[in-house]
Design a protein around this motif. Structure first.
Motif, PDB file in Angstrom:
ATOM      1  N   CYS A 287     -21.449  -4.709 -30.112  1.00 40.20           N
ATOM      2  CA  CYS A 287     -21.039  -3.834 -29.015  1.00 40.20           C
ATOM      3  C   CYS A 287     -21.551  -2.405 -29.236  1.00 40.20           C
ATOM      4  O   CYS A 287     -21.354  -1.835 -30.301  1.00 40.20           O
ATOM      5  CB  CYS A 287     -19.522  -3.837 -28.881  1.00 40.20           C
ATOM      6  SG  CYS A 287     -18.914  -2.722 -27.619  1.00 40.20           S
ATOM      7  N   VAL A 289     -20.510   0.129 -27.686  1.00 43.98           N
ATOM      8  CA  VAL A 289     -19.435   1.099 -27.466  1.00 43.98           C
ATOM      9  C   VAL A 289     -18.601   1.254 -28.740  1.00 43.98           C
ATOM     10  O   VAL A 289     -18.349   2.360 -29.201  1.00 43.98           O
ATOM     11  CB  VAL A 289     -18.550   0.663 -26.282  1.00 43.98           C
ATOM     12  CG1 VAL A 289     -17.393   1.645 -26.090  1.00 43.98           C
ATOM     13  CG2 VAL A 289     -19.389   0.561 -25.011  1.00 43.98           C
ATOM     14  N   CYS A 290     -18.178   0.119 -29.307  1.00 50.21           N
ATOM     15  CA  CYS A 290     -17.242   0.195 -30.440  1.00 50.21           C
ATOM     16  C   CYS A 290     -17.903  -0.187 -31.761  1.00 50.21           C
ATOM     17  O   CYS A 290     -17.253  -0.190 -32.791  1.00 50.21           O
ATOM     18  CB  CYS A 290     -16.059  -0.730 -30.180  1.00 50.21           C
ATOM     19  SG  CYS A 290     -16.537  -2.473 -30.128  1.00 50.21           S
ATOM     20  N   GLY A 294     -14.243  -3.910 -31.600  1.00 49.66           N
ATOM     21  CA  GLY A 294     -13.500  -4.525 -30.498  1.00 49.66           C
ATOM     22  C   GLY A 294     -12.988  -3.465 -29.544  1.00 49.66           C
ATOM     23  O   GLY A 294     -12.282  -2.550 -29.941  1.00 49.66           O
ATOM     24  N   CYS A 295     -13.386  -3.589 -28.262  1.00 48.14           N
ATOM     25  CA  CYS A 295     -12.930  -2.613 -27.268  1.00 48.14           C
ATOM     26  C   CYS A 295     -12.925  -3.323 -25.923  1.00 48.14           C
ATOM     27  O   CYS A 295     -13.258  -4.499 -25.823  1.00 48.14           O
ATOM     28  CB  CYS A 295     -13.857  -1.397 -27.240  1.00 48.14           C
ATOM     29  SG  CYS A 295     -15.512  -1.753 -26.612  1.00 48.14           S
ATOM     30  N   CYS A 298     -16.300  -4.871 -24.582  1.00 46.92           N
ATOM     31  CA  CYS A 298     -16.836  -6.115 -25.130  1.00 46.92           C
ATOM     32  C   CYS A 298     -15.777  -7.213 -25.128  1.00 46.92           C
ATOM     33  O   CYS A 298     -15.934  -8.224 -25.813  1.00 46.92           O
ATOM     34  CB  CYS A 298     -17.364  -5.896 -26.542  1.00 46.92           C
ATOM     35  SG  CYS A 298     -16.133  -5.261 -27.687  1.00 46.92           S
TER      36      CYS A 298
END
Ligand SMILES: [Zn+2]
Lengths: 363, 825
Positions: A287, A289-290, A294-295, A298
């Motif tokens: 991911c 973003v993270c 885990g966010c 995703c």
């Protein structure tokens, strides 16, 4: 007048001239002085023209007396001129001072749209591995968009693509309503739901080795939201020869992901399903973003799927006119818009076709 | 597919967190899209025992209860509005301070004057069942004081089962996948039907008139049953799996569908005439009221379950209302059949009825499930509804078909995957998904593609090839490559090494986008913003351009998402205008945009694509600066761009001709056809440039009074681009500029003057640029003076003044002869 008197007049003239030159404070005054003493009608000329009054024996010596003085005066004028010019220039430059902190004269900015630019970036990366663009049409037949890709009519997998169909051209419509049955069935036209028909067209057009990218607009009958649109952009990759393996697919996609999302970004293959590839995989990157923790972007899995791929299905290979026992290769397909969204942190697909210049000029 | 883990655990053992299990399944191809925790949002909800239920002294509709919530805890006094409570029942109690799904907070509150110390919960309040009227009554043996989440909490995986794996649309199917992932064994439910009474065929007979579309039909008969709600645990489980509980019999059928993946149907036996079921095609004009109470006109393609009086159900898609199980039902006929998947799919689409059942039927069903499903349904009905199951079942084709023998060559799989996997390892991997393997024989053939001639094994091949014995549920395995996928996915793709392409490079192909990319770079460098707009536009957009609704060249969608996007654009203008309008709404009036896009039309029954460049300019030509005012854009700005662009990417001179305008779209006096003239040949028409008609701008809602546009054919422009531009090396000889002021009648187009100068300018004339245009008192009232700078460049020897004078005279003569022009001193 004798020579001595002449000489003293000459000396006096020189001294007056030098003083006058010193007194000249601007270039105009200087030229006036120069002309008054050294010009054609100047004092020196006037004095020299008076040598007729000298005894004949003295005349030849006049030159020896006058020339050094003329040279001295010429040099003094030149020195003074240079000095005055330099002062004048300095004065001008001092007067020409501007506020150097002022901005420049603005030009219109101009910008390139992220979708074609992202595709160009994709080509830049995959082009190094020999992939070249191969365009394929947007208005397709059901046969090329589905059937030849191993998706027969009434196949459950058709649910994966909500299709926008196209009214047949006027000539076909006329044929269809005429009493005589058409000799060949009129094609069922649609807007391509993916760039995969390019696989068939490419294989029919050229012999292996093949390494191609088919980019372009695709259409699906989908409700519009932040990640779906009825128009979107895909690129299809195809590589076929006698020895291309799934390991090659993995290797190429890793290079691709590292080029676009950073050399350190972990990737993974997982099983996928497409009727036109076997085996089929989904290709995930960690991911963006993270970075894997885990966010919501995703789905808390730490992974994001960026494309689907697989080994070209033997049926597709046959439909492309190639012997699946001899040739093998892979195909992959990805959303150009999705890649652009991930690379630029664009949260909403709708921004691409909205064309707000404030958005575009940030790209 | 929603998978409650408590259910999954009945058929496979695993010792993994839900997250870890989800990852294993995802890596095996059963992608888990989400993990839901039912009960995670219940806090302080415990099991209570009703010690007393008495009428509320102040309100008829309420009861006052005393509740025991566990040893050592004070009894609670709780006011309750439900009618289904009795002393001794175990019920969920939300203690004061509890929070329920949706964030609802429970506190001590006065209800009709009496403090209620908490709340008794219904199934709906907890998100467990759909029952909002009654309190959820728990099993009498439930431990008092226990947290409800420990009792009824559930973790549900949302698994995205791909269309080729209909077998995994079931708890048992996914248990098999979990077992494969963990290299363990999955179980199936223990199916035994405790039969009693008559034989089934004493009550039921089945007549399949279309065995091709219904290859197998199993029926069972049950009577003496009592219709009531299913046990709470069943209701809760069905809800967790995404299915609404209805009644014990219907729930049993749904339960089996989720558990085994086998849809079954229960008919009210009293509504089936003579117990005789007929599987047949619909007859003309037949109608059926389906379970959703819609009247369906049946088409002859529809396969029905009927009795002698008429249709009972649309086979595999939906039951009929008349034979539906109701509260009064006491006997049922259970149908568990196999139908043609394509028929089911078409029927579902035709009636716009896609049910959980039809979704499973259309993916194809393992024949064995027909009998298993009937038996399992009967077993559950006996358990939940009582009654008797008649002996045996009617089965139109009781023999399960033999397993498919799929020949594969391990070395071919290695060649496909690009990783060495020993044949023995392949066999072990396949065994994990229930595929037995055996050595192939010389008589075996390899199926590499359905429809292709199978490949016989040679002597060596027969020695190494293997046969996969494919279990009946794996209907997706049909060719050798399918076995390669099984090997790869069970082994795990993390074991597949990456390798950069090292096979033969293809021959060179030019990049077909190179010219377009160049143009994009050039225009954006000139300050224009690139846009990408919709390809599907509104019929009104075309109508405004004069292409009406009946225009046969327009490509139209039959099923557009919205009529606003239903026709493929024939021009870039409507969407460029839309971008102008949208940006004006954002208070952005100065717009300089371009798009390189495709326009579409039918030509001779074929869709034809044209690559075009569209430019739109509105507002100011450049940003105003602190020392100079700006000016509005005009047609010359667009022309300048075109000339510059053509000069950069192609060879030739741009000419303009007055255009026949599209009325109401293009400005009648300011629209030109753009052509490029090359050294040889006729000018090539490339597009148009001009100003949009103010009425068009008003019609699209633009605020701008003027907008300048250009449309250029990119394919045509690309053809003018040389593959290697000729670059002349000039000797160090100076060029010569000559200015001439040409006075002509104002009605004559300036383009002709320029054409004539070029024609008469001789070999050394390099460029002609107009730099002054004058009208006024120094010349005649109807005249205009155009001043051009002519640049002459020398060849191999210096240009002589005399030569240039001669050329200028020739030009002057031509201008005078052809246009009546004179030179102005
Ligand atoms: Zn994330």
């Amino acid at each position: 007048m004798d020579l001595e008197a002449f000489s003293s007049q000459l000396t006096a003239l020189r001294d007056r001239a030098l003083t006058a030159l010193e007194d000249a404070v601007d270039p105009d005054a200087l030229e006036e002085v120069a002309s008054a003493y050294l010009g054609r009608k100047g004092e020196l000329t006037a004095l020299l023209s008076g040598i007729g009054a000298l005894p004949a024996a003295d005349r030849p010596r006049v030159g020896a007396l006058a020339n050094p003085i003329r040279q001295q005066l010429d040099a003094a004028v030149a020195t003074r001129r240079e000095r005055l010019n330099s002062i004048a220039l300095e004065v001008r430059l001092a007067q020409e001072r501007i506020d150097v902190t002022m901005p420049g004269r603005a030009l219109t900015r101009g910008s390139l749209h992220p979708i074609p630019e992202t595709y160009r970036e994709i080509v830049r990366v995959l082009g190094r591995f020999g992939f070249v663009t191969f365009d394929s049409p947007e208005v397709e037949t059901d046969e090329l968009n589905f059937q030849l890709l191993n998706i027969p009519a009434d196949h459950p997998a058709r649910d994966l693509w909500d299709t926008i169909y196209v009214e047949p051209p006027a000539s076909d419509a006329a044929t269809a309503t005429s009493l005589e049955a058409p000799t060949v069935e009129a094609p069922r036209w649609l807007l391509r739901t993916h760039t995969s028909p390019g696989q068939i067209r490419a294989m029919r057009e050229m012999r292996p080795p093949i390494r191609l990218l088919t980019p372009g607009r695709c259409y699906r009958h989908e409700a519009v939201d932040a990640s779906h649109g009825f128009e979107f952009f895909q690129v299809e990759g195809l590589m076929v020869d006698e020895g291309t393996t799934m390991a090659h697919l993995r290797g190429l996609l890793d290079e691709f992901a590292h080029a676009l999302f950073g050399a350190e970004r972990p990737t993974r293959f997982r099983p996928g399903y497409y009727p036109f590839t076997e085996p089929s995989v989904a290709f995930d990157i960690q991911c963006v973003v993270c970075d894997g923790s885990g966010c919501s972007a995703c789905g808390r899995s730490g992974w994001m799927t960026i494309l689907g791929a697989g080994m070209v299905h033997p049926v597709v290979m046959r439909n492309g006119g190639l012997d699946p026992e001899r040739y093998q290769g892979f195909a992959f397909g990805m959303g150009i818009d999705r890649i652009a969204m991930l690379r630029h942190g664009i949260p909403d697909l709708r921004a691409f076709l909205a064309d707000d210049l404030r958005f575009l000029e940030r790209s | 597919m929603r998978v409650p883990l408590s259910w999954l655990r009945e058929y496979v053992d695993f010792d993994l967190s839900p997250e870890a299990l989800a990852e294993r399944l995802t890596l095996l191809g059963m992608e888990v899209r989400g993990i839901e925790r039912i009960g995670a949002d219940w806090s302080s909800v415990v099991v209570g025992e009703l010690l007393d239920v008495a009428p509320h002294p102040n309100a008829d509709r309420l009861s006052l209860t005393r509740v025991n919530v566990g040893a050592g805890k004070p009894e609670l006094s709780i006011v309750c509005g439900a009618r289904n409570i009795e002393i001794g029942q175990r019920v969920p109690v939300a203690l004061p301070g509890a929070v329920l799904p949706g964030g609802r907070r429970i506190d001590v509150t006065k209800k009709a004057g009496i403090d209620s110390e908490g709340m008794l919960c219904s199934g709906a309040e907890l998100g467990l069942t759909t029952d909002a009227d009654g309190i959820l009554i728990l099993d009498p043996a439930t431990e008092i004081g226990q947290h409800l989440s420990d009792l009824l909490g559930e973790v549900v995986l949302d698994v995205d089962v791909k269309p080729n794996r209909g077998d995994a649309l079931s708890i048992v199917g996914l248990a098999r996948e979990v077992a494969a992932a963990l290299d363990t064994q999955a179980r199936e439910p223990m199916v035994t039907v405790d039969e009693s009474g008559d034989a089934t065929d004493a009550h039921v007979s089945v007549e399949v008139r279309d065995p091709l579309r219904c290859p197998r039909f199993v029926a069972r008969y049950m009577d003496g049953i009592t219709i009531r709600p299913s046990p709470v645990s069943v209701q809760v489980r069905l809800m967790a799996a995404g299915m609404r509980p209805i009644s014990n019999v219907v729930d049993a059928s749904n339960y089996v569908m989720l558990e085994l993946g086998k849809p079954t149907h229960a008919f009210d036996a009293a509504r089936v005439t003579d117990g005789h079921l007929i599987v047949r095609a619909a007859e003309p004009a037949e109608r059926l009221e389906t379970l959703d109470h819609a009247q369906r006109d049946l088409t002859p393609e529809t396969l029905l379950i009927a009795d002698s009086t008429g249709p009972l159900a649309i086979a595999g898609v939906m039951g009929g209302a008349a034979s539906e199980v109701t509260g009064a039902t006491t006997a049922v006929i259970i149908e568990s059949a196999i139908f043609d998947p394509v028929m089911i799919r078409r029927t579902g689409q035709h009636y716009a009825l896609r049910s959980e059942a039809s979704l499973r039927f259309e993916k194809g069903q393992e024949s064995r499930l027909a009998r298993l499903g009937a038996d399992r349904t009967a077993q559950l009905i006996l358990e939940w509804a009582g009654g008797r199951a008649a002996k045996g079942a009617i089965d139109t084709d009781p023999a399960d078909p033999p397993a498919l023998r799929l020949v594969f060559r391990p070395e071919r799989i290695v060649r496909l995957l690009g990783v060495e996997v020993a044949a023995g390892e392949m066999r072990a991997l396949l065994n994990r998904v229930g595929i037995e393997t055996a050595p192939a024989t010389a008589a075996d053939v390899v199926v590499i593609a359905i429809g292709a001639r199978p490949i016989p094994l040679d002597a060596a091949g027969a020695h190494t090839a293997l046969v996969a014995i494919v279990p009946g549920h794996r209907r997706d395995l049909a060719i050798e490559a399918d076995i390669a996928e099984e090997v790869a996915r069970i082994r795990g793709y993390e074991t597949l090494p990456g390798r950069r392409p090292d096979t033969l490079m293809p021959t060179y192909r030019p990049d077909p986008h190179a010219a377009t990319d160049r143009i994009r770079d050039l225009l954006s460098g000139r300050g224009l913003s690139e846009v990408v707009t919709f390809s599907l536009i509104a019929p009104g957009d075309h109508a405004r351009l004069g292409d009406g609704r009946d225009d046969p060249a327009t490509i139209r969608a039959t099923n557009p998402v919205t009529v606003e996007h239903s026709e493929l654009r024939r021009s870039l203008i409507p969407e460029l205008s839309r971008v102008l309008v949208d940006n004006e709404r954002q208070r952005r009036d100065d717009v300089a945009i371009f798009e390189t896009g495709i326009t579409h039309r039918w030509t001779d029954g074929q869709p034809v694509e044209r690559h075009q460049l569209g430019i739109l300019l509105a507002g100011l030509a450049s940003p105003p600066t602190w020392d100079a005012p700006s000016r509005p854009v005009d047609v010359a700005d667009a022309k300048g761009l075109i000339e510059w662009l053509v000069g950069r990417v192609a060879v030739g001179r741009v000419r303009y001709e007055p255009a026949t305008v599209r009325a109401g779209v293009e400005h009648p006096g300011r629209t030109a056809v753009v052509a490029v003239e090359q050294a040889s040949g006729t000018p090539v028409e490339l597009g148009r440039v001009g100003e949009l008609d103010p009425r068009y701008l008003a019609a699209v809602g633009a605020r701008a009074e003027r907008a300048i546009y250009a449309v250029i054919d990119l394919d045509g422009l690309a053809r003018l681009a040389p593959t290697g531009r000729r670059i002349t090396v000039l000797e160090r000889l100076p060029g010569v500029d000559r200015d001439i002021a040409v006075v002509i009648d104002r009605s004559r187009p300036a383009g002709e003057v320029e054409d004539l100068i070029h024609a008469a300018g001789g070999a050394h004339l390099r460029s002609v640029s107009l730099f002054d245009r004058y009208q006024g008192p120094q010349i005649g009232e109807h005249e205009v003076s155009l001043t051009y700078r002519l640049r002459f460049e020398p060849g191999e020897r210096p240009l002589e003044e005399k030569e240039i004078d001669t050329t200028i005279s020739a030009i002057t003569q031509a201008l005078s002869d052809r246009l009546g022009a004179r030179l102005r001193a």
